[in-house]
Design a protein around this motif. Structure first.
Motif, PDB file in Angstrom:
ATOM      1  N   SER A  87       0.851  -1.201   0.000  1.00 54.22           N
ATOM      2  CA  SER A  87       0.000   0.000   0.000  1.00 54.22           C
ATOM      3  C   SER A  87       0.880   1.242   0.000  1.00 54.22           C
ATOM      4  CB  SER A  87      -0.843   0.006   1.277  1.00 54.22           C
ATOM      5  OG  SER A  87       0.028   0.137   2.398  1.00 54.22           O
ATOM      6  N   ARG A 118       0.733   3.527   2.118  1.00 58.66           N
ATOM      7  CA  ARG A 118       1.142   3.710   3.510  1.00 58.66           C
ATOM      8  C   ARG A 118       2.458   2.985   3.785  1.00 58.66           C
ATOM      9  NH1 ARG A 118      -1.648   5.257   8.210  1.00 58.66           N
ATOM     10  NH2 ARG A 118      -3.385   5.870   6.901  1.00 58.66           N
ATOM     11  N   LYS A 127       6.376   4.276   4.567  1.00 61.73           N
ATOM     12  CA  LYS A 127       7.220   3.709   5.640  1.00 61.73           C
ATOM     13  C   LYS A 127       8.603   3.350   5.126  1.00 61.73           C
ATOM     14  CE  LYS A 127       4.586   1.588   9.346  1.00 61.73           C
ATOM     15  NZ  LYS A 127       3.489   0.650   9.101  1.00 61.73           N
ATOM     16  N   VAL A 149      -1.427  12.531   8.571  1.00 62.21           N
ATOM     17  CA  VAL A 149      -0.303  12.332   9.507  1.00 62.21           C
ATOM     18  C   VAL A 149      -0.206  13.527  10.455  1.00 62.21           C
ATOM     19  CG1 VAL A 149       1.073  10.799   8.058  1.00 62.21           C
ATOM     20  CG2 VAL A 149       1.275  13.255   7.743  1.00 62.21           C
ATOM     21  N   ARG A 157       6.749  13.544   5.013  1.00 63.31           N
ATOM     22  CA  ARG A 157       6.631  12.136   5.372  1.00 63.31           C
ATOM     23  C   ARG A 157       7.971  11.415   5.308  1.00 63.31           C
ATOM     24  NH1 ARG A 157       2.380  14.298   3.991  1.00 63.31           N
ATOM     25  NH2 ARG A 157       0.253  13.613   4.414  1.00 63.31           N
TER      26      ARG A 157
END
Ligand SMILES: Nc1ncnc2c1ncn2[C@@H]1O[C@H](COP(=O)(O)OP(=O)(O)OP(=O)(O)O)[C@@H](O)[C@H]1O
Ligand SMILES: [Mg+2]
Length: 509
Positions: free
Chosen positions: A72, A74, A78, A104, A158
């Motif tokens: 994903s 997400r 990461k 976030v 991010r």
């Protein structure tokens, strides 16, 4: 060891293989370009890296040498991957700050969004990269170049280390592009790894270290950019030699067909944007309107096609006054437009490709008969356009949304050219197209001209204007400040600098 490695990656949509065994090796800290024709599968591949699509069985993705499944976005985030899409994904009524922290948001002890901390962090990043943003502005009120910086900031916020940029400069003006190059160099200097998709060969030479070429979903090769020429890149991409120059004979202008005189119109803020604009175009010529973005070009086009109120002045086509007519009536008077913003104006994304071909003409013969749509005629027409303009894949039943960016642009071009207008306003007609497609579209515009039609070409790319136009007018602050004839265009050596000066408001007409 590579920062990112793809081995034998494939992606099938229905029966269509958008990616077919692709390999890609990206080193840490490099700028890696991806080059391929419209529909070659570039965006699809990037969406796989960002976890938006899952590849078919049999391929491998390695991050820093380790085999990974990117389930994903997400998870991609990461792993330190960020992506800026071909069509931005910002929430327009939200502020810059809200967009950057979306999903976030930092929270305080009470669980409330800690805007103060968020703002401080965003400003720190913005200053570090010299982005000059005002976090309180709403997206709908900022320029496209600024929106792009917001998208990049969003990935940095991010903690992205590997940033994917899908055609970042297709929507930028030349001025914004210079700023953008600076940003990319800055990102690289700070150790970020960049993957960039672009159709502009000079851009690859300008900022990329290596370049991977894909053709029809297949991996072709990876080259060292400093050892490759633009011509090489072009022919590797298309699989044949590409002529980067336009072939056209001298124009033979006929009668005046479009006559704009003393035209005035305001912008959205109610300030004058088009001011006493005068221009006459003859049949059989391509008139290029050169100018820096924001000098009234958008407002002029909207006024001409009936989408913006005209304060005073006259627009005549074949002697018939257009001021006061509806957009539909203007279109019926054979003034057509290729709009600047294809997703908002040019297409209905959730309609089929074939329906998009006849948005304005579906009620006419031969497509309709007593209110019934004649599917056979529509399909015949649509299939012929797909063939003629090489729109891929050849499936008129797909929703426009599922076509690649460049193929969406081709739908609009095909529709407007096929409608055989007397005057075609081509506003940034080749934005987002690959070099082969640009060559083809330019040739089609010349054909339209040679058939005795007129083309008003509006582009922020001076090269395109100079190469294609028979005559050039320069627009500054809503007025024509210079006119150049074909003699001047073909004979003057420093024509580019010459027009550049006019555009900056410094030349003498
Ligand atoms: N969700 C989807 N469903 C069906 N077909 C798709 C889908 N997404 C992409 N395709 C098809 O896959 C092919 C590759 O599309 P992609 O968007 O990756 O091309 P691209 O190389 O980015 O082209 P462009 O330069 O025009 O942006 C196209 O033929 C497109 O129509
Ligand atoms: Mg794409």
């Amino acid at each position: 060891m590579f920062r990112l490695e793809l081995k034998n990656i494939s992606k099938t949509f229905g029966h269509f293989k958008a990616n077919d065994g692709i390999n890609l090796s990206v080193s840490s800290g490099e700028v890696h370009a991806i080059l391929g024709e419209n529909g070659a599968g570039k965006s699809t591949l990037m969406k796989i890296i960002f976890g938006l699509y899952q590849p078919d069985q049999g391929g491998e993705i390695l991050i820093n040498g380790e085999k990974t499944q990117i389930q994903s976005p997400r998870f991609a985030i990461k792993l330190g991957i960020g992506m800026v899409h071909q069509h931005f994904m910002l929430v327009r009524p939200f502020t810059i700050l809200q967009n950057i922290i979306l999903g976030v948001e930092p929270r305080n002890a009470l669980g409330m969004i800690d805007y103060k901390r968020a703002r401080a962090e965003v400003m720190k990043l913005s200053e570090e990269y010299n982005f000059k943003i005002d976090p309180e502005l709403k997206i709908e009120n900022i320029s496209v170049g600024m929106q792009q910086r917001v998208e990049i900031l969003k990935t940095l916020y991010r903690n992205a280390e590997l940033i994917i940029l899908d055609e970042p400069t297709a929507v930028l003006t030349p001025q914004e592009i210079t700023d953008f190059y600076r940003i990319v160099r800055n990102l690289k200097a700070r150790g970020k790894t960049i993957i960039i998709i672009t159709h502009k060969l000079h851009e690859i030479k300008e900022i990329a270290d290596s370049c991977t070429i894909i053709r029809k979903g297949r991996y072709i090769e990876t080259v060292n950019v400093s050892e490759t020429s633009e011509e090489d890149l072009a022919s590797k991409m298309v699989g044949r030699k590409v002529d980067l120059k336009i072939k056209k004979e001298k124009a033979h202008p006929g009668d005046e067909v479009l006559c704009i005189s003393a035209l005035n119109a305001n912008n959205d803020k109610g300030l004058p944007a088009v001011r006493n604009f005068d221009l006459t175009i003859r049949r059989g010529e391509i008139l290029g309107l050169a100018g820096i973005d924001g000098n009234g070009q958008s407002e002029l086009v909207e006024a001409l096609v009936g989408l913006r109120k005209i304060k005073s002045g006259s627009v005549k086509i074949n002697g018939r006054e257009l001021v006061g007519l509806t957009p539909k009536q203007i279109y019926e008077n054979k003034l057509a437009m290729i709009p600047e913003d294809r997703q908002r104006r040019g297409l209905v994304l959730d309609f089929k490709v074939k329906e998009n071909f006849v948005l304005q003409t579906i009620a006419n013969a031969p497509f309709s008969n007593y209110g019934f749509i004649i599917t056979r005629e529509l399909d015949k027409f649509a299939n012929a356009l797909m063939e003629r303009f090489d729109i891929r894949p050849r499936n008129i039943e797909l929703n426009a949304r599922n076509l690649s960016g460049g193929n969406q642009q081709k739908i609009i071009l095909a529709r407007e050219i096929a409608n055989n207008p007397d005057v075609l306003i081509a506003f940034q007609p080749t934005r987002g197209l690959d070099v082969g497609a640009i060559e083809y579209i330019h040739q089609e515009l010349v054909k339209l001209r040679d058939a005795g039609k007129a083309v008003l070409l509006i582009s922020y790319e001076l090269d395109e204007i100079i190469n294609l136009s028979d005559r050039i007018a320069v627009i500054v602050e809503g007025s024509v400040t210079a006119n150049l004839d074909d003699q001047t265009i073909s004979n003057e050596k420093n024509i580019k600098e010459h027009i550049g000066l006019y555009m900056a408001g410094r030349g003498h007409a």
